[in-house]
Enzyme design. Structure first.
Site: not given
Ligand code: PEP
Ligand code: MG
Length: 583
Positions: A194, A436, A460, A507
């Site tokens: 993150h 995910e 994820d 995403c």
């Molecule tokens: C993902 O897991 O692809 C996602 C977009 O969510 P995050 O990166 O916030 O876990």
């Molecule tokens: Mg995620």
């Protein structure tokens, strides 16, 4: 310490080239690196140590008082051992001597000394369990006080610098002031951690996962961060410096060329419209998305509202943030994802529960279904904000149908409350989920009956399918969103959505990499949400290809059996189709 040029390699997470003086942040990880300081900084370092010792003693004494009041004098006295250790002249003099004579940073001096004490105790083979754990406690406490000052240290930054740290939390990264931070590099971290994601929204070059970074960089060293290639150079020689000054100018020129695409739609050569949306963590990033020509916000990671502060946000604060985003997007869609707190995204005020496996633990929708107070507050705010424009509501990390149904039930309760109170909101907002977790991808046909849309979260999905921690650089080479196992789940989800007429988008960070754009289009994706800095590059690919060519790429990819071959093939095709981008 200075002189010899060092070229280090890591993972590029935000593009651009920056050159400037290093600002090295003190830090502690599971093992503290042997960071050195300059001789002229010894006095300040000793003062920093003293402050940490005094703060730790005060903390232990306060804890002792609390325990004494609750459990009695005898139990409270246990903490006396901690205070004694924190005042032990033998131990403290060793720590001070490592700083004074060997110029180690305070964190390392504390860590090294206490580890040595623990090993000696262990060699004595006496029953030392409690004493060793007391030592571990005070080590942890001192390190926390030494590193807890990091945000203050960052605020003290007065000249434009390159921030160097063993690791940065997502909240620390978000607090970087980009008028003074030219770039950053960290020793830990990976592409989809993150911290890396937040870096992408800051629009400054960043490289993470740089092995041995802290050993080589010292305060004030000249550093080059190349966020395109993942290179960090310490003390560059004059020729290298000139070359990178040239590369920095060239990158700016390239960014300007791409910017001519801003006002043009993302349409393939055979006239298929692809919707390119931006991922954001903070309302302030909306402007950047608009400048990059985003068709909407495809992922608003609202948990960052918690990570920038020490207290839990109120309904009005949620509402203010969401309304700002929706208004700024002027009629373009905004997908608001409910809180994905937990794992590596927990505010300090909620750090108490230590989990062995936080990514498999009480994270995200699971946490929201337990903390319905937090969840309902957020749902109320999202519904209230929906009167401002087209909002879509998305639940993250759903892994069973029961979870989805429970979340929808809570949403229905919130709707009813608002109706009873006469508070206006849109009744027809779309409700969707992130796909995910592998279980959800496998059961996509069932989920498709109960939602309006899917958004594939490949960050994820890759981590959970391949059992590879997305934030752990030592297994980073196993992590690939184009591993055939992940791609099968992606394809399966898209077909389930198509069969049931459910909108599907993506995403995860992979769609920010133009290398994968053709494959995603070939798989049937027509809407992508990516870090804003990557939108123009994706658009360039979209405008250079036909859907039929993309389908052919997907067909070929599905004949391959490992991620490496797929990456090599995709690079080959991309070079042919968009040579400017993949030289
Ligand atoms: C993902 O897991 O692809 C996602 C977009 O969510 P995050 O990166 O916030 O876990
Ligand atoms: Mg995620």
């Amino acid at each position: 310490m200075s002189g010899q040029m060092q070229k280090l390699t890591g993972i590029p997470v935000s593009p651009g080239v920056a050159i400037g003086p290093a600002f090295v942040l003190g830090g502690a990880g599971p093992a503290v690196p042997p960071r050195r300081i300059r001789p002229e900084d010894v006095a300040a370092e000793l003062k920093r140590l003293e402050r940490a010792i005094q703060a730790s003693i005060a903390e232990v004494q306060a804890e002792q008082e609390r325990v004494r009041a609750r459990l009695g004098e005898e139990t409270g006295a246990i903490f006396q051992a901690h205070v004694q250790m924190l005042q032990d002249p033998g131990l403290l003099n060793r720590v001070r001597s490592l700083i004074e004579n060997e110029h180690f940073a305070a964190e390392y001096a504390v860590y090294h000394t206490i580890q040595r004490y623990i090993s000696i105790l262990q060699e004595l083979k006496t029953p030392i369990g409690a004493r060793a754990s007391d030592l571990r406690d005070i080590c942890e406490q001192l390190l926390r006080h030494l590193t807890g000052r990091r945000r203050q240290e960052l605020r003290r930054l007065s000249t434009p610098s390159i921030v160097i740290a063993q690791d940065l939390t997502p909240a620390e990264t978000a607090s970087l002031d980009t008028s003074r931070v030219l770039a950053f590099a960290t020793e830990l971290g990976s592409r989809t951690s993150h911290t890396a994601i937040v870096a992408g929204g800051l629009d400054i070059p960043a490289v993470v996962g740089v092995a041995h970074l802290m050993e080589h960089v010292y305060q004030g060293a000249t550093v080059i961060v190349d966020g395109n290639r993942g290179t960090v150079i310490v003390d560059p020689d004059p020729e290298t410096l000139r070359r990178y000054e040239y590369l920095a100018r060239r990158f700016q020129f390239f960014a300007q060329t791409l910017s001519t695409l801003r006002g043009l739609p993302a349409v393939t050569k055979d006239e298929h419209r692809i919707y390119l949306m931006g991922n954001i963590e903070f309302p302030r990033e909306v402007e950047y998305c608009l400048r990059q020509g985003a068709d909407g916000i495809g992922l608003y990671r609202t948990e960052f509202l918690f990570l920038e502060r020490d207290t839990i946000p109120s309904e009005e604060e949620h509402l203010a943030a969401y309304s700002k985003v929706i208004r700024a997007m002027r009629g373009r869609p905004v997908v608001i994802r409910t809180l994905d707190l937990g794992a590596d995204k927990l505010p300090d005020s909620m750090q108490s529960a230590q989990e062995r496996n936080p990514f498999l633990g009480l994270r995200s929708i699971r946490l929201c279904l337990r903390r319905t107070d937090l969840f309902k507050t957020q749902l109320r705010a999202i519904l209230r904000a929906s009167v401002e424009g087209p909002v879509h509501l998305m639940f993250p990390m759903v892994s069973t149908l029961a979870e989805l149904r429970r979340a929808k039930l809570l949403l229905a309760e919130v709707r009813e409350d608002l109706s009873d109170e006469g508070v206006p909101y849109r009744r027809d907002i779309d409700v969707g989920i992130m796909v995910e977790v592998p279980s959800t991808a496998v059961l996509a046909d069932h989920f498709a009956r109960e939602v309006d849309f899917f958004s594939l979260g490949t960050n994820d999905l890759t981590q959970y399918t391949l059992a590879v921690d997305r934030g752990n650089e030592s297994v980073a080479e196993l992590y690939s969103p184009v591993d055939p196992a992940v791609l099968r789940l992606v394809r399966h989800t898209i077909s389930a959505a198509e069969r049931r007429g459910v909108h599907v988008s993506i995403c995860g960070e992979m769609c920010g990499d133009p290398l994968y754009t053709m494959l995603l289009i070939g798989l049937g994706i027509r809407s992508m949400s990516a870090p804003p800095h990557s939108l123009l590059e994706i658009k360039q690919v979209v405008r250079s290809v036909t859907v039929e060519e993309c389908r052919e790429v997907a067909r070929r990819v599905f004949q391959m059996e490992n991620a490496r071959d797929i990456e090599v093939y995709l690079r080959q095709v991309a070079r042919q189709k968009v040579p400017d981008l993949f030289e």
